[in-house]
Design a protein around this motif. Structure first.
Motif, PDB file in Angstrom:
ATOM      1  N   ASP A  21      59.125   3.979  -1.549  1.00 64.54           N
ATOM      2  CA  ASP A  21      57.880   4.118  -0.810  1.00 64.54           C
ATOM      3  C   ASP A  21      56.747   3.343  -1.493  1.00 64.54           C
ATOM      4  OD1 ASP A  21      56.293   5.359   1.246  1.00 64.54           O
ATOM      5  OD2 ASP A  21      55.389   6.563  -0.352  1.00 64.54           O
ATOM      6  N   MET A  22      56.690   3.432  -2.829  1.00 70.31           N
ATOM      7  CA  MET A  22      55.603   2.776  -3.574  1.00 70.31           C
ATOM      8  C   MET A  22      55.658   1.268  -3.431  1.00 70.31           C
ATOM      9  SD  MET A  22      53.286   4.501  -4.628  1.00 70.31           S
ATOM     10  CE  MET A  22      52.222   3.123  -5.047  1.00 70.31           C
ATOM     11  N   GLU A  23      56.857   0.710  -3.389  1.00 72.64           N
ATOM     12  CA  GLU A  23      56.958  -0.739  -3.324  1.00 72.64           C
ATOM     13  C   GLU A  23      56.255  -1.263  -2.070  1.00 72.64           C
ATOM     14  OE1 GLU A  23      60.735  -1.746  -5.230  1.00 72.64           O
ATOM     15  OE2 GLU A  23      60.673  -3.560  -3.988  1.00 72.64           O
ATOM     16  N   ILE A  44      47.693  -7.755 -13.021  1.00 74.45           N
ATOM     17  CA  ILE A  44      47.051  -6.485 -12.666  1.00 74.45           C
ATOM     18  C   ILE A  44      48.045  -5.356 -12.901  1.00 74.45           C
ATOM     19  CG2 ILE A  44      45.844  -5.221 -10.846  1.00 74.45           C
ATOM     20  CD1 ILE A  44      45.242  -7.919  -9.539  1.00 74.45           C
ATOM     21  N   GLU A  45      47.691  -4.450 -13.813  1.00 77.81           N
ATOM     22  CA  GLU A  45      48.602  -3.363 -14.146  1.00 77.81           C
ATOM     23  C   GLU A  45      48.049  -2.043 -13.629  1.00 77.81           C
ATOM     24  OE1 GLU A  45      51.129  -4.938 -17.876  1.00 77.81           O
ATOM     25  OE2 GLU A  45      49.024  -4.535 -18.321  1.00 77.81           O
ATOM     26  N   LEU A  46      48.885  -1.351 -12.868  1.00 77.65           N
ATOM     27  CA  LEU A  46      48.470  -0.097 -12.240  1.00 77.65           C
ATOM     28  C   LEU A  46      49.304   1.053 -12.773  1.00 77.65           C
ATOM     29  CD1 LEU A  46      48.820  -2.436  -9.706  1.00 77.65           C
ATOM     30  CD2 LEU A  46      47.312  -0.769  -8.676  1.00 77.65           C
ATOM     31  N   GLU A  47      48.658   2.207 -12.924  1.00 75.06           N
ATOM     32  CA  GLU A  47      49.410   3.432 -13.164  1.00 75.06           C
ATOM     33  C   GLU A  47      49.390   4.254 -11.890  1.00 75.06           C
ATOM     34  OE1 GLU A  47      48.476   5.511 -16.835  1.00 75.06           O
ATOM     35  OE2 GLU A  47      48.543   3.575 -17.860  1.00 75.06           O
ATOM     36  N   LEU A  48      50.569   4.810 -11.578  1.00 72.57           N
ATOM     37  CA  LEU A  48      50.749   5.462 -10.281  1.00 72.57           C
ATOM     38  C   LEU A  48      51.252   6.874 -10.476  1.00 72.57           C
ATOM     39  CD1 LEU A  48      52.731   2.439  -8.889  1.00 72.57           C
ATOM     40  CD2 LEU A  48      50.381   2.996  -8.289  1.00 72.57           C
ATOM     41  N   MET A  73      54.649   6.395 -13.113  1.00 77.07           N
ATOM     42  CA  MET A  73      55.227   5.094 -12.802  1.00 77.07           C
ATOM     43  C   MET A  73      54.166   4.013 -13.020  1.00 77.07           C
ATOM     44  SD  MET A  73      56.927   3.987  -9.178  1.00 77.07           S
ATOM     45  CE  MET A  73      57.878   5.491  -8.981  1.00 77.07           C
ATOM     46  N   LYS A  74      54.633   2.855 -13.484  1.00 79.02           N
ATOM     47  CA  LYS A  74      53.690   1.749 -13.660  1.00 79.02           C
ATOM     48  C   LYS A  74      54.084   0.589 -12.765  1.00 79.02           C
ATOM     49  CE  LYS A  74      52.539   2.771 -18.434  1.00 79.02           C
ATOM     50  NZ  LYS A  74      52.469   2.303 -19.815  1.00 79.02           N
ATOM     51  N   ALA A  75      53.103  -0.198 -12.373  1.00 81.67           N
ATOM     52  CA  ALA A  75      53.394  -1.391 -11.598  1.00 81.67           C
ATOM     53  C   ALA A  75      52.612  -2.553 -12.186  1.00 81.67           C
ATOM     54  CB  ALA A  75      53.002  -1.198 -10.137  1.00 81.67           C
ATOM     55  N   ARG A  76      53.221  -3.712 -12.106  1.00 84.94           N
ATOM     56  CA  ARG A  76      52.616  -4.922 -12.635  1.00 84.94           C
ATOM     57  C   ARG A  76      52.593  -5.926 -11.499  1.00 84.94           C
ATOM     58  NH1 ARG A  76      54.288  -7.956 -18.111  1.00 84.94           N
ATOM     59  NH2 ARG A  76      54.330 -10.058 -17.341  1.00 84.94           N
ATOM     60  N   VAL A  77      51.404  -6.333 -11.093  1.00 84.05           N
ATOM     61  CA  VAL A  77      51.271  -7.315 -10.023  1.00 84.05           C
ATOM     62  C   VAL A  77      50.835  -8.639 -10.653  1.00 84.05           C
ATOM     63  CG1 VAL A  77      50.142  -7.863  -7.827  1.00 84.05           C
ATOM     64  CG2 VAL A  77      50.574  -5.471  -8.430  1.00 84.05           C
ATOM     65  N   SER A  78      51.700  -9.647 -10.543  1.00 82.64           N
ATOM     66  CA  SER A  78      51.388 -10.976 -11.076  1.00 82.64           C
ATOM     67  C   SER A  78      50.835 -11.826  -9.946  1.00 82.64           C
ATOM     68  CB  SER A  78      52.649 -11.644 -11.629  1.00 82.64           C
ATOM     69  OG  SER A  78      53.220 -10.870 -12.649  1.00 82.64           O
ATOM     70  N   VAL A  79      49.614 -12.308 -10.132  1.00 85.75           N
ATOM     71  CA  VAL A  79      48.947 -13.076  -9.079  1.00 85.75           C
ATOM     72  C   VAL A  79      48.790 -14.520  -9.555  1.00 85.75           C
ATOM     73  CG1 VAL A  79      46.902 -13.223  -7.616  1.00 85.75           C
ATOM     74  CG2 VAL A  79      47.666 -10.993  -8.450  1.00 85.75           C
ATOM     75  N   ARG A  80      49.301 -15.430  -8.730  1.00 83.58           N
ATOM     76  CA  ARG A  80      49.224 -16.867  -9.081  1.00 83.58           C
ATOM     77  C   ARG A  80      48.532 -17.632  -7.971  1.00 83.58           C
ATOM     78  NH1 ARG A  80      54.197 -14.900 -10.297  1.00 83.58           N
ATOM     79  NH2 ARG A  80      54.946 -15.308 -12.419  1.00 83.58           N
ATOM     80  N   LEU A  81      47.786 -18.667  -8.344  1.00 78.44           N
ATOM     81  CA  LEU A  81      47.267 -19.583  -7.334  1.00 78.44           C
ATOM     82  C   LEU A  81      48.432 -20.326  -6.697  1.00 78.44           C
ATOM     83  CD1 LEU A  81      44.233 -21.201  -9.190  1.00 78.44           C
ATOM     84  CD2 LEU A  81      44.120 -19.743  -7.170  1.00 78.44           C
ATOM     85  N   LYS A  82      48.352 -20.560  -5.381  1.00 76.70           N
ATOM     86  CA  LYS A  82      49.378 -21.379  -4.736  1.00 76.70           C
ATOM     87  C   LYS A  82      49.395 -22.768  -5.360  1.00 76.70           C
ATOM     88  CE  LYS A  82      49.510 -19.050  -0.290  1.00 76.70           C
ATOM     89  NZ  LYS A  82      49.301 -19.152   1.167  1.00 76.70           N
TER      90      LYS A  82
END
Lengths: 87, 87
Positions: free
Chosen positions: B53-55, B42-46, B1-10
């Motif tokens: 559960d992962m979320e 940030i891209e993660l492999e899981l 499974m892959k996850a993509r976390v998009s991080v933005r400045l407020k």
């Protein structure tokens, strides 16, 4: 109109920052994470409504200024302000 | 499974790097660009297939390690390896 340029390191390029984050995650007990790669998320606001023309210009400016084509790849998503749901 | 976390400045947080890119773009003639904000992708492999559960775990590790909740917001997209089309 808004554009979102996702910039990723090419797979062959080492990512020490991602590796450091991976090590920290594993030390914190998140053993299910097997890889971390850190790229850039560049969000632009555009004073234009001609998405065909903009797509070409965005590709050009991404190559010229936003990315390093030797080390990075990118993809572009365009969205009209009307369709934007998040803030 | 892959996850993509998009991080933005407020929105309230200044982004000098984005501002510098905006100035450069305008000097290069890309006048239609009116705003640039630079975040992280940030891209993660899981090693997990339980997306429910992962979320929750991803949200926790993003808050604890990947982002600065005072200055940044994030969103998480999960995707199964089977559905991954891009390389």
């Amino acid at each position: 109109m808004k554009a979102r340029v996702s910039v990723r390191l090419k797979p062959a390029i080492l990512d020490p920052q991602g590796k450091a984050v991976l090590n920290s995650l594993q030390q914190l007990g998140y053993d299910e994470v097997t890889s971390v790669r850190i790229g850039k998320l560049i969000e632009l606001e555009l004073d234009s409504h001609d998405s065909g023309d903009m797509e070409q210009r965005l590709e050009e400016l991404s190559r010229r200024l936003l990315t390093n084509p030797l080390m990075e790849t990118f993809d572009i998503e365009l969205e009209d302000d009307d369709r934007t749901g998040d803030h």
